[in-house]
Design an enzyme around this catalytic site. Structure first.
Site, PDB file in Angstrom:
ATOM      1  N   CYS A   5       4.895  -0.803  -8.701  1.00 19.95           N
ATOM      2  CA  CYS A   5       4.394  -0.382  -7.380  1.00 19.95           C
ATOM      3  C   CYS A   5       4.536  -1.439  -6.293  1.00 19.95           C
ATOM      4  O   CYS A   5       5.331  -1.282  -5.379  1.00 19.95           O
ATOM      5  CB  CYS A   5       2.944   0.057  -7.496  1.00 19.95           C
ATOM      6  N   LYS A  45       8.622  13.633 -23.927  1.00 19.22           N
ATOM      7  CA  LYS A  45       7.337  13.215 -23.373  1.00 19.22           C
ATOM      8  C   LYS A  45       6.323  14.354 -23.475  1.00 19.22           C
ATOM      9  O   LYS A  45       5.176  14.166 -23.863  1.00 19.22           O
ATOM     10  CB  LYS A  45       7.556  12.855 -21.894  1.00 19.22           C
ATOM     11  N   ARG A  96       7.801  -2.988 -16.094  1.00 21.57           N
ATOM     12  CA  ARG A  96       8.656  -2.848 -14.909  1.00 21.57           C
ATOM     13  C   ARG A  96       8.449  -4.064 -13.995  1.00 21.57           C
ATOM     14  O   ARG A  96       7.317  -4.403 -13.666  1.00 21.57           O
ATOM     15  CB  ARG A  96       8.314  -1.555 -14.149  1.00 21.57           C
ATOM     16  N   PHE A 152      -4.520   5.876  -5.460  1.00 21.80           N
ATOM     17  CA  PHE A 152      -4.744   4.426  -5.414  1.00 21.80           C
ATOM     18  C   PHE A 152      -5.061   3.848  -6.788  1.00 21.80           C
ATOM     19  O   PHE A 152      -5.569   2.734  -6.891  1.00 21.80           O
ATOM     20  CB  PHE A 152      -5.886   4.102  -4.440  1.00 21.80           C
ATOM     21  N   LYS A 161      -1.373   4.448   2.171  1.00 23.27           N
ATOM     22  CA  LYS A 161      -0.992   3.966   0.845  1.00 23.27           C
ATOM     23  C   LYS A 161      -0.096   2.728   0.919  1.00 23.27           C
ATOM     24  O   LYS A 161      -0.340   1.720   0.256  1.00 23.27           O
ATOM     25  CB  LYS A 161      -0.293   5.102   0.090  1.00 23.27           C
ATOM     26  N   GLY A 168      -0.969 -17.546  -9.449  1.00 22.09           N
ATOM     27  CA  GLY A 168      -0.277 -17.479 -10.731  1.00 22.09           C
ATOM     28  C   GLY A 168       1.195 -17.196 -10.524  1.00 22.09           C
ATOM     29  O   GLY A 168       1.773 -17.615  -9.509  1.00 22.09           O
TER      30      GLY A 168
HETATM   31  C1  UGA Z   1      -1.303  -1.293  -7.600  1.00 20.67           C
HETATM   32  C2  UGA Z   1      -2.533  -1.144  -6.679  1.00 20.67           C
HETATM   33  O1  UGA Z   1      -3.515  -2.123  -7.024  1.00 20.67           O
HETATM   34  C3  UGA Z   1      -3.128   0.248  -6.814  1.00 20.67           C
HETATM   35  O2  UGA Z   1      -4.199   0.404  -5.915  1.00 20.67           O
HETATM   36  C4  UGA Z   1      -2.028   1.268  -6.513  1.00 20.67           C
HETATM   37  O3  UGA Z   1      -2.501   2.604  -6.673  1.00 20.67           O
HETATM   38  C5  UGA Z   1      -0.866   1.071  -7.455  1.00 20.67           C
HETATM   39  O4  UGA Z   1      -0.359  -0.269  -7.312  1.00 20.67           O
HETATM   40  C6  UGA Z   1       0.203   2.057  -7.113  1.00 20.67           C
HETATM   41  O5  UGA Z   1       0.771   1.943  -6.020  1.00 20.67           O
HETATM   42  O6  UGA Z   1       0.396   3.013  -7.862  1.00 20.67           O
HETATM   43  P1  UGA Z   1      -1.004  -1.737 -10.236  1.00 20.67           P
HETATM   44  O7  UGA Z   1       0.469  -1.754  -9.966  1.00 20.67           O
HETATM   45  O8  UGA Z   1      -1.534  -0.960 -11.388  1.00 20.67           O
HETATM   46  O9  UGA Z   1      -1.778  -1.175  -8.939  1.00 20.67           O
HETATM   47  O10 UGA Z   1      -1.421  -3.257 -10.449  1.00 20.67           O
HETATM   48  P2  UGA Z   1      -2.368  -4.300  -9.727  1.00 20.67           P
HETATM   49  O11 UGA Z   1      -3.656  -4.359 -10.412  1.00 20.67           O
HETATM   50  O12 UGA Z   1      -2.357  -4.078  -8.257  1.00 20.67           O
HETATM   51  O13 UGA Z   1      -1.586  -5.659 -10.027  1.00 20.67           O
HETATM   52  C7  UGA Z   1      -0.283  -5.866  -9.461  1.00 20.67           C
HETATM   53  C8  UGA Z   1       0.263  -7.229  -9.821  1.00 20.67           C
HETATM   54  O14 UGA Z   1      -0.426  -8.241  -9.096  1.00 20.67           O
HETATM   55  C9  UGA Z   1       0.146  -7.622 -11.295  1.00 20.67           C
HETATM   56  O15 UGA Z   1       1.383  -8.178 -11.713  1.00 20.67           O
HETATM   57  C10 UGA Z   1      -0.955  -8.651 -11.314  1.00 20.67           C
HETATM   58  O16 UGA Z   1      -0.808  -9.578 -12.344  1.00 20.67           O
HETATM   59  C11 UGA Z   1      -0.773  -9.307  -9.949  1.00 20.67           C
HETATM   60  N1  UGA Z   1      -1.996  -9.961  -9.422  1.00 20.67           N
HETATM   61  C12 UGA Z   1      -3.114  -9.239  -9.168  1.00 20.67           C
HETATM   62  C13 UGA Z   1      -1.995 -11.337  -9.176  1.00 20.67           C
HETATM   63  O17 UGA Z   1      -0.969 -12.016  -9.377  1.00 20.67           O
HETATM   64  N2  UGA Z   1      -3.129 -11.916  -8.685  1.00 20.67           N
HETATM   65  C14 UGA Z   1      -4.260 -11.217  -8.424  1.00 20.67           C
HETATM   66  O18 UGA Z   1      -5.243 -11.802  -7.978  1.00 20.67           O
HETATM   67  C15 UGA Z   1      -4.243  -9.836  -8.684  1.00 20.67           C
END
Ligand code: UGA
Length: 455
Positions: free
Chosen positions: A269, A37, A339, A155, A213, A262
């Protein structure tokens, strides 16, 4: 004021943080134990897909502000500000977080710190971890009390990592109230360019910062499961969850964002964070407070099962011998992360019920192959759809949500599409003669917008 900074861990979080700290003008060393990496990063290549990160990485390597190493000694000599950005995955067979990597950073680094230093934790950890790591760092370090541990939760969202790091909604810092030390002053120097833009800076105690968090991710997960629960009810009465979300979302107290029904949330996360939070609450004797998260998790996992059932129903009650095209494998668009991806989980379940499943994703094929080597993979949507009895859209990449029926129509065996992310326009597909199924949206002829307008 420019600082010498070490960032431990060069995954999604650490690599982004290291590159962005250099972008803010600091001298940065990214540290990892994975030599392959590091070699990629040193060559200016990001080992995963994250829009915009490669440019920031290259720019700062060329400017001489960013380097990588596997040597903790070098990092300890070079920096007096240290960030922990390693992973805290779910423990195998348990809900709790595995803190092996976080602990290892402190156990290895602290004995090498022979002058004042601040260690900022960014990884998501169970409440109480920062205090414990602080005690341990002071115990192990020759500099003793001059080594501080503070918590600075991250975040960032994958897909928007650079933007979220350089332009965050807020910065949160937990400091040891018994030994306030220099952590706040150092954090203000590290983030001065961000704080100048009036980004809220919340300084609190260690436990609160850790909880901020986990509470944020629990709230987001709850919001998604809430709307998915509404989708289940909508399905039962042929109502429309998208209209419902729009309507309640106009209330600013509720808000429309993060309320897309959905196949639910996945990724590295949200799922593991809510489980680790429940496990930690149990240890603290506060498990009753978080029993609702178990239901949030259940609703979420039920979406995946439901999608398999809908596909089976559409195929007349059996998936044996069916040809299924799956568009989307990443846990969300603009990421190659698979993941705990709902899309791959569904593809795998459908295959196990006897179907032949072909998956296409714009960025996540390589990672998907590693996790699910027995699925078939295509290099574009058309190849994935060739001869398909049913097409499933499971990640809302723009190339799928903008897809028009004519693109895949000549290649499929049956015009049946299941929209696991409610990202397609049902009317467009139905008017082209397709059978369309969404999540919590009415089937043809019973949709209110169709009925109202045609009556
Ligand atoms: C999430 C949080 O949004 C971040 O703020 C946080 O920093 C991060 O985890 C972490 O703990 O490191 P992330 O895992 O990148 O971020 O993804 P998200 O954008 O939160 O989406 C998570 C899941 O929810 C995805 O599978 C997405 O498809 C789903 N989702 C999201 C829905 O099913 N419906 C929605 O309306 C929004």
């Amino acid at each position: 004021m420019s600082k010498n900074i070490a960032v431990f861990g060069t995954g999604y979080l650490g690599a982004t943080h290291a590159a962005c700290m250099a972008e803010l003008g600091h001298e940065v060393i990214g540290v990892d134990i994975d030599k392959a990496k590091l070699a990629k990063l040193e060559a200016g290549e990001v080992p995963f897909f994250e829009p915009g990160l490669e440019e920031v990485l290259r720019r700062n390597i060329s400017a001489g502000r960013l380097q990588f190493s596997d040597s903790y000694e070098e990092a300890a000599r070079f920096a007096d500000v240290h960030f922990i950005g390693v992973g805290t995955p779910q423990k195998t067979g348990e809900f709790a977080a595995d803190l092996t990597y976080v602990n290892a950073v402190v156990e290895t680094l602290a004995p090498m710190l022979n002058r004042p230093a601040v260690i900022f934790g960014k990884s998501t950890v169970p409440v109480g971890t920062a205090q414990r790591l602080g005690d341990r760092a002071r115990e192990l370090s020759p500099a003793g009390e001059a080594v501080e541990v503070a918590w600075n939760p991250e975040f960032l969202r994958e897909g928007f990592a650079v933007q979220d790091t350089l332009h965050p909604d807020r910065l949160v810092l937990g400091i040891d109230r018994e030994r306030p030390g220099r952590a706040e002053e150092v954090a203000r120097q590290v983030y001065s360019a961000i704080l100048e833009k009036d980004v809220p800076f919340i300084v609190t105690d260690l436990a609160t910062s850790e909880l901020v968090k986990t509470a944020a991710n629990s709230f987001l997960a709850t919001k998604i499961s809430f709307i998915n629960a509404m989708a289940e009810v909508c399905d039962a009465v042929n109502a429309d969850v998208t209209v419902l979300a729009d309507a309640i979302g106009h209330d600013a107290r509720i808000g429309r964002r993060f309320m897309n029904a959905g196949i639910g949330f996945g990724g590295g996360c949200l799922p593991k964070d809510i489980r680790a939070f429940m496990a930690r609450a149990g240890e603290l004797g506060a498990d009753q407070a978080l029993t609702f998260l178990r239901e949030v998790d259940n609703i979420n996992m039920r979406r995946r099962l439901r999608m398999v059932e809908v596909t089976r129903d559409v195929m007349g009650g059996s998936l044996l011998g069916a040809r299924v095209a799956v568009l989307g494998a990443a846990f969300k668009p603009e990421s190659d992360d698979v993941r705990d991806s709902p899309a791959l989980n569904i593809a795998g379940q459908i295959q196990l019920q006897g179907a032949s499943v072909t998956v296409y994703d714009p960025k996540a094929i390589k990672n998907s192959r590693t996790q699910f080597p027995t699925l078939n993979y295509a290099s574009n949507s058309i190849d994935a759809c060739r001869g398909a009895d049913v097409v499933l859209v499971l990640t809302e990449w723009p190339e799928f949500s903008n897809m028009v029926p004519e693109e895949i129509e000549p290649h499929v065996r049956n015009r049946v599409i299941i929209d696991g992310r409610n990202c397609l326009d049902p009317t467009q597909w139905e008017s082209s003669g397709w059978e369309y199924h969404g999540v919590g949206v009415p089937t043809l002829g019973r949709r209110t917008d169709v009925d109202v307008r045609t009556q």
